[in-house]
Design an enzyme around this catalytic site. Structure first.
Site, PDB file in Angstrom:
ATOM      1  CG  ASN A 272      23.385  29.351  35.678  1.00  0.00           C
ATOM      2  OD1 ASN A 272      24.574  29.314  35.991  1.00  0.00           O
ATOM      3  ND2 ASN A 272      22.465  28.685  36.361  1.00  0.00           N
ATOM      4  CB  ILE A 273      25.810  34.424  34.846  1.00  0.00           C
ATOM      5  CG1 ILE A 273      24.859  34.487  36.046  1.00  0.00           C
ATOM      6  CG2 ILE A 273      25.174  35.081  33.623  1.00  0.00           C
ATOM      7  CD1 ILE A 273      24.583  35.899  36.545  1.00  0.00           C
ATOM      8  CB  CYS A 334      19.068  33.531  27.669  1.00  0.00           C
ATOM      9  SG  CYS A 334      19.503  35.280  27.788  1.00  0.00           S
ATOM     10  CG  ASP A 336      16.363  38.712  33.035  1.00  0.00           C
ATOM     11  OD1 ASP A 336      15.130  38.541  33.053  1.00  0.00           O
ATOM     12  OD2 ASP A 336      17.071  38.609  34.054  1.00  0.00           O
ATOM     13  CG  ASP A 339      23.864  37.687  30.849  1.00  0.00           C
ATOM     14  OD1 ASP A 339      24.616  38.667  30.743  1.00  0.00           O
ATOM     15  OD2 ASP A 339      23.184  37.461  31.860  1.00  0.00           O
ATOM     16  NE  ARG A 340      21.862  31.816  29.537  1.00  0.00           N
ATOM     17  CZ  ARG A 340      21.287  31.133  30.520  1.00  0.00           C
ATOM     18  NH1 ARG A 340      21.538  29.837  30.648  1.00  0.00           N
ATOM     19  NH2 ARG A 340      20.475  31.723  31.372  1.00  0.00           N
ATOM     20  CE  LYS A 376      22.230  42.492  34.965  1.00  0.00           C
ATOM     21  NZ  LYS A 376      21.518  42.374  36.264  1.00  0.00           N
TER      22      LYS A 376
END
Length: 598
Positions: A272-273, A334, A336, A339-340, A376
């Site tokens: 994750n981030i 992923c 939401d 990102d990934r 985002k």
């Protein structure tokens, strides 16, 4: 100017990053946009954009003064030693405020005015989502445009134009959006016309422990049916399984193969981030080590796990690309889906479609899968003062992944690494409005295309600087299959350590080739000009010879000197020698250009 208490501080020492005993003395200036260090004695100037400031620290007071340490998002680090503690406090406070504005309208792009003749609107119309889908040969009989997200009614972080299977009804679209996190329903991002396979992206389902959605299940079934040549459909969850299971306990989660027939579900284990943010932080610490011990450096690289995470992104992307090229459609998500999902979908397309490996195509890929599908940027890049836990180097990993593929296939890309660095630097500089905001809806509300300059316009205006001299146009049909064995995943010194001043490595071969290519082109142009002059002089001499005027013309035309001898001394044999010399000169120029190309 309200945040600048002390705009100028003299007798400031810029410490050497390798040996802090060495320093450069100068004056530190703080403007509304830049931190500027000027050393007249060393004839040195250092300009740092406030928006590039990632970390600003006021270190403990020493006998020599107070150190102010800055760390930038473009991986530059600098430490300034300020003699008066009050001045140091003023500088620290000013930089904290100036590097993290409170509102998007305070960002640098709204103040920036280009010094070139490039019109403000240049670049904003380079990309059109409909035209990009048309290039992919959709809409078609299997995929159609859905107008339900007009005015962002279903999903505010998606583009208004969505492509869905032709058999999907409006009720299925609405039902699926309600069952997906943030309303991010499955939508087409890439259609591989060679096999009929589709790449579809979305967010995780709100399944919880036992939740189901008949509309979502039918929607996924329609995606599988839209590819008649596919025997099943892959659903790729890019997260580690344990993370997805934890989300399931919180009312979200992942799909069950029992409820989604003709699907195969796989996890890909990209962290994750928060883990990625910590990983990059450890990598930067390693790069700043003031030691020449190889063991500590390699140990730091390994402990950061940055290369391991990059490898995971590449592995997931390769899996998706191989599925599409074999004729199997893929749904990717992923948590939401911004990102990934953006990382893996974009890199997979980079491997499959040669268009995305061109300067124009790479811009289109970023526009489509990162900007239009709602990565985002404002939150992940920390443009504004806010929750630092939202910051993560997701896009930096994508740039790094692109470079990893470039190193294995240097002839397959029209652009060079400088192009990637320019995009990465200007992402964080906020000099252009291209990456401002978290989605297209925000960008339209901010009227960025009217008030700011586009990064794509700037890059296009400087395109010669970013052309890869090794680019092979014949590779346009090639699907890239990079190796992800550990020895092929490399540390990108040109990004993470490019501001080192303690060492002076050899100039990269690719840069030398670029310079050679530009020099060759310049020689060719000059040779054409000289060849044209030679032909013109020969024509003049022939005309003059035929008219008997050569006796007056030849000496001044050939030598540029005044006639000092009697014109009767010029005879036909001398004229033939001159003409022969012109032919030899022209031939030599052509041969020189050909040898320069070699």
């Amino acid at each position: 100017m309200e945040h600048i208490a002390t705009p100028k501080v003299e007798n400031v020492h810029l410490l050497d990053n390798i040996n802090t005993r060495n320093s450069t003395v100068g004056t530190l200036y703080i403007t509304t946009t830049h931190l500027i260090f000027v050393s007249p004695k060393e004839k040195e100037e250092l300009w740092i954009l406030h928006m590039h400031l990632n970390v600003v620290e006021k270190l403990p007071l020493t006998t020599s003064g107070t150190p102010i340490r800055i760390q930038c998002s473009n991986f530059r680090t600098a430490t300034f030693l300020v003699h008066r503690d009050k001045d140091a406090q003023d500088i620290y406070t000013s930089l904290i405020h100036l590097s993290r504005p409170l509102q998007l309208e305070d960002l640098y792009c709204f103040q920036y005015r280009s010094k070139s003749d490039l019109p403000q609107h240049t670049g904003w119309t380079f990309f059109d989502l409909g035209a990009e889908f048309a290039r992919q040969r959709v809409p078609s009989t299997s995929w159609v445009t859905c107008g339900l997200n007009t005015e962002y009614r279903i999903c505010p972080t998606y583009p208004t134009q969505l492509l869905v299977p032709a058999t999907v009804t409006s009720s299925l679209v609405v039902g699926s959006a309600k069952f997906r996190s943030k309303g991010r329903l499955p939508a087409l991002t890439f259609y591989y016309s060679a096999t009929g396979a589709a790449l579809v992206r979305c967010s995780q389902p709100l399944s919880g422990l036992k939740g189901r959605s008949p509309e979502d299940e039918k929607f996924i079934g329609c995606i599988a049916e839209a590819n008649p040549g596919g025997k099943f459909l892959y659903i790729v969850d890019t997260r580690p399984k344990i993370n997805a299971m934890a989300n399931r306990a919180g009312g979200k989660g992942y799909e069950s193969e029992a409820f989604y027939p003709n699907t195969k579900f796989v996890f890909k284990g990209i962290e994750n981030i928060h883990i990625m943010r910590e990983s990059l932080s450890k990598l930067v610490e390693t790069c700043e080590l003031k030691t020449d011990t190889m063991e500590l450096f390699l140990q730091g690289i390994e402990q950061s796990q940055w290369l391991k995470h990059g490898k995971a992104v590449l592995e997931a992307s390769i899996f998706i690309a191989e599925a599409l090229t074999s004729g199997t459609s893929v749904v990717v998500h992923c948590s939401d889906g911004w990102d990934r999902t953006s990382q893996t979908c974009a890199v997979a397309q980079l491997l499959i479609d040669p268009f995305y490996r061109t300067i124009q195509g790479y811009q289109a890929l970023i526009e489509k899968d990162w900007l239009h599908f709602g990565h985002k940027f404002s939150d992940r890049c920390g443009f504004l003062a806010g929750d630092s836990r939202e910051i993560s180097p997701v896009f930096t990993q994508f740039i790094d992944a692109t470079w990893q593929v470039m190193t294995q296939f240097p002839q397959a890309f029209q652009f060079n690494s400088k192009y990637l660095l320019a995009i990465h630097d200007h992402l964080y500089s906020c000099q252009y409005g291209t990456f401002i905001g978290n989605c297209q809806k925000e960008r339209q509300e901010l009227k960025l295309s009217e008030k700011t300059f586009s990064l794509w316009g700037f890059l296009t205006n400087s395109a010669d600087e970013f052309v890869n001299p090794l680019y092979d146009h014949a590779s346009k049909t090639e699907v890239l299959r990079p190796s992800v064995s550990p020895q092929n995943i490399r540390f990108w010194r040109g990004l993470y350590c490019r501001f080192e001043v303690g060492t002076h490595p050899r100039e990269p071969v690719i840069d030398l080739l670029t310079l050679t290519q530009l020099h060759t082109a310049s020689l060719e142009d000059h040779a054409k000009h000289l060849s044209k002059r030679v032909d013109g002089l020969r024509s003049l001499i022939s005309t003059a010879k035929a008219s008997g005027a050569v006796k007056k013309f030849l000496p001044s035309a050939v030598t540029g000197m005044a006639v000092k001898q009697d014109v009767d001394e010029v005879n036909d044999s001398e004229l033939e020698k001159v003409e022969k010399r012109f032919v030899e000169l022209k031939t030599a120029l052509v041969e020189k250009c050909q040898s320069s190309k070699m």
